[in-house]
Design a protein around this motif. Structure first.
Motif, short mmCIF file in Angstrom:
data_model
loop_
_atom_site.label_atom_id
_atom_site.label_comp_id
_atom_site.label_asym_id
_atom_site.label_seq_id
_atom_site.Cartn_x
_atom_site.Cartn_y
_atom_site.Cartn_z
N TYR A 162 0.83 -1.21 0.00
CA TYR A 162 0.00 0.00 0.00
C TYR A 162 0.86 1.26 0.00
CZ TYR A 162 -4.05 -2.95 0.68
OH TYR A 162 -5.03 -3.90 0.50
N GLN A 163 2.01 1.20 0.67
CA GLN A 163 2.91 2.35 0.64
C GLN A 163 3.41 2.62 -0.77
OE1 GLN A 163 5.67 0.92 3.64
NE2 GLN A 163 4.86 2.33 5.18
N GLN A 164 3.58 1.57 -1.56
CA GLN A 164 4.03 1.73 -2.93
C GLN A 164 3.01 2.47 -3.79
OE1 GLN A 164 6.91 1.14 -4.82
NE2 GLN A 164 7.69 1.15 -2.73
N PHE A 166 1.36 5.05 -2.95
CA PHE A 166 1.66 6.48 -2.79
C PHE A 166 2.98 6.83 -3.47
CE2 PHE A 166 -1.46 5.67 0.44
CZ PHE A 166 -2.20 6.84 0.49
N ALA A 167 3.98 5.96 -3.32
CA ALA A 167 5.28 6.22 -3.94
C ALA A 167 5.16 6.29 -5.46
CB ALA A 167 6.29 5.14 -3.54
N GLN A 168 4.25 5.49 -6.02
CA GLN A 168 4.07 5.45 -7.48
C GLN A 168 2.97 6.40 -7.95
OE1 GLN A 168 3.29 1.28 -8.14
NE2 GLN A 168 5.35 0.66 -7.55
N LYS A 169 2.48 7.24 -7.03
CA LYS A 169 1.45 8.24 -7.35
C LYS A 169 0.18 7.62 -7.95
CE LYS A 169 4.71 12.07 -7.96
NZ LYS A 169 5.87 11.33 -7.45
N ILE A 279 -10.24 10.50 -1.02
CA ILE A 279 -9.08 9.68 -1.39
C ILE A 279 -9.59 8.48 -2.18
CG2 ILE A 279 -9.11 8.34 0.78
CD1 ILE A 279 -6.04 8.31 0.65
N TYR A 280 -8.93 8.19 -3.30
CA TYR A 280 -9.34 7.02 -4.04
C TYR A 280 -8.18 6.37 -4.78
CZ TYR A 280 -10.55 10.87 -7.34
OH TYR A 280 -10.57 12.01 -8.10
N PHE A 281 -8.30 5.05 -4.93
CA PHE A 281 -7.23 4.24 -5.51
C PHE A 281 -7.79 2.85 -5.82
CE2 PHE A 281 -7.29 3.81 -0.91
CZ PHE A 281 -7.21 2.44 -0.70
N GLU A 282 -7.03 2.09 -6.58
CA GLU A 282 -7.37 0.68 -6.83
C GLU A 282 -6.63 -0.17 -5.81
OE1 GLU A 282 -5.97 -2.40 -10.08
OE2 GLU A 282 -7.58 -1.14 -10.91
N ASP A 283 -7.37 -0.97 -5.05
CA ASP A 283 -6.75 -1.82 -4.05
C ASP A 283 -5.84 -2.83 -4.76
OD1 ASP A 283 -6.35 -4.12 -2.19
OD2 ASP A 283 -7.67 -2.96 -0.90
N PRO A 284 -4.54 -2.85 -4.43
CA PRO A 284 -3.60 -3.73 -5.14
C PRO A 284 -3.81 -5.21 -4.86
CG PRO A 284 -2.52 -2.68 -3.28
CD PRO A 284 -3.87 -2.03 -3.40
N LEU A 285 -4.53 -5.55 -3.80
CA LEU A 285 -4.76 -6.95 -3.48
C LEU A 285 -6.07 -7.47 -4.06
CD1 LEU A 285 -3.59 -7.13 0.25
CD2 LEU A 285 -2.28 -7.55 -1.83
N THR A 286 -7.10 -6.63 -4.09
CA THR A 286 -8.41 -7.07 -4.57
C THR A 286 -8.77 -6.51 -5.94
OG1 THR A 286 -9.60 -5.22 -3.56
CG2 THR A 286 -9.18 -7.15 -2.18
N GLN A 287 -7.99 -5.53 -6.42
CA GLN A 287 -8.28 -4.81 -7.67
C GLN A 287 -9.62 -4.08 -7.62
OE1 GLN A 287 -6.61 -8.11 -8.07
NE2 GLN A 287 -4.97 -6.58 -7.89
N GLN A 288 -10.13 -3.88 -6.41
CA GLN A 288 -11.38 -3.14 -6.24
C GLN A 288 -11.10 -1.65 -6.22
OE1 GLN A 288 -13.47 -4.20 -2.65
NE2 GLN A 288 -15.13 -2.73 -2.96
N GLN A 289 -11.98 -0.86 -6.86
CA GLN A 289 -11.85 0.59 -6.83
C GLN A 289 -12.34 1.11 -5.48
OE1 GLN A 289 -10.39 2.50 -9.18
NE2 GLN A 289 -9.95 0.63 -10.34
N MET A 290 -11.46 1.79 -4.76
CA MET A 290 -11.78 2.30 -3.43
C MET A 290 -11.95 3.82 -3.51
SD MET A 290 -11.53 -0.66 -2.03
CE MET A 290 -11.64 -0.45 -0.26
N TYR A 291 -13.08 4.29 -2.99
CA TYR A 291 -13.37 5.73 -3.02
C TYR A 291 -13.94 6.12 -1.67
CZ TYR A 291 -15.38 10.21 -4.43
OH TYR A 291 -15.69 11.54 -4.51
N PHE A 292 -13.30 7.07 -1.01
CA PHE A 292 -13.71 7.45 0.34
C PHE A 292 -13.87 8.96 0.44
CE2 PHE A 292 -11.04 3.61 0.88
CZ PHE A 292 -12.00 2.75 1.40
#
Length: 302
Positions: A162-164, A166-169, A279-292
């Motif tokens: 998950y830290q990656q 942010f590092a990879q924008k 904040i939103y991103f694609e969860d790297p483990l589930t590939q689910q789109q996360m939007y909060f």
């Protein structure tokens, strides 16, 4: 007695211990001598108090005292002696939680990590105390003065993944802010600047150089005196949004650092008008789109 592999230092009032390695040395007779020398900025009296209070442990879980011998090539654990802290009269809210992380809606004035004068009155200490999970770690930064969304890792095995993001924008964060309105500025705009450490050390400044910080800025609404801005930081420099807005002559409402440091007593009724809203991103483990979205909001002054 538990082996070094088995012993896991417990939380104390939500605070995890610090760890230090004792290198091979014939210089020290006792662990106390080593700690006083290694951490010279901490007084001998402070270390005496920590030993007296039972706050220093060997890697096998033995409580050490002032006379405990220095044993090379081992780890020891120690807890900070907790002094009195000003109570932060605001609480956090958990908006989402799964096995890997939790999403927190943080209030203004609550420091994320224990540091300096804040230990108990920090988000991480409160979370650890409330959940009993000593592995909780912030995945990204959020200033003490800023309210809103922050991701907290629950699982140290997946934390780096998950830290990656942010590092990879690969994470998009949107902030809301209140600052003065200037009809001569055109929005939306893209602001870029070279940022570096300022003076004093806990501030940032803009200087000549190749731009290393970028923010997209737009206006959501205004009343001709104040405006509510939407800020999208493309990069993540310390205090970036505050510094960029100040450079435009739009210092954030209630900012105690920019453009001028204010040394008066902090007022809990005048929080910095900056909110990590989305904040939103694609969860790297589930590939689910996360939007909060934060439940908090900031409003134009009347």
């Amino acid at each position: 007695m538990l082996s070094a592999q088995q012993f896991k230092p417990p939380l104390r009032d939500g605070v995890s211990p610090s760890t230090v390695f004792l290198p091979f040395s014939i210089q020290y007779q006792t662990t106390f001598e080593f700690l006083c020398n290694k951490f010279a900025h901490i007084s001998r009296q402070e270390w005496l108090q920590r030993f007296a209070d039972g706050l220093v442990f060997s890697q096998s879980g033995l409580c050490l005292n002032q006379q405990s011998l220095y044993l090379s090539e081992q780890h020891i654990y120690y807890y900070r002696h907790l002094g009195s802290e000003t109570l932060v009269p605001f609480t956090y809210e958990i908006l989402f939680e799964n096995d890997e992380f939790m999403l927190i809606d943080k209030p203004h004035f609550l420091t994320v990590n224990p540091t300096g004068q804040y230990v108990q009155q920090t988000l991480l200490t409160r979370l650890k105390k409330d959940t009993g999970n000593a592995d909780l770690t912030p995945i990204h930064r959020l200033d003490r003065e800023t309210a809103g969304l922050i991701l907290i890792s629950k699982n140290k095995l997946t934390r780096g993944i998950y830290q990656q993001l942010f590092a990879q924008k690969k994470v998009k964060k949107i902030y809301h802010a209140i600052a003065s309105y200037n009809a001569h500025l055109s929005f939306p705009m893209h602001f870029s600047a070279f940022m570096q450490k300022g003076e004093p050390f806990y501030t940032m400044c803009i200087n000549d150089g190749v731009a290393n910080s970028h923010t997209e800025i737009d206006i959501l609404e205004h009343n001709h005196f104040w405006a509510k801005y939407q800020l999208n930081p493309i990069t993540g420099k310390q205090h970036q949004l505050r510094v960029h807005m100040n450079a435009l002559g739009l210092a954030l409402k209630n900012d105690r650092l920019y453009p001028k440091i204010k040394h008066d007593i902090e007022n809990f009724n005048q929080p910095l008008q900056l909110l990590a809203k989305y904040i939103y991103f694609e969860d790297p483990l589930t590939q689910q789109q996360m939007y909060f979205s934060s439940k908090k909001d900031i409003y134009l002054p009347e």
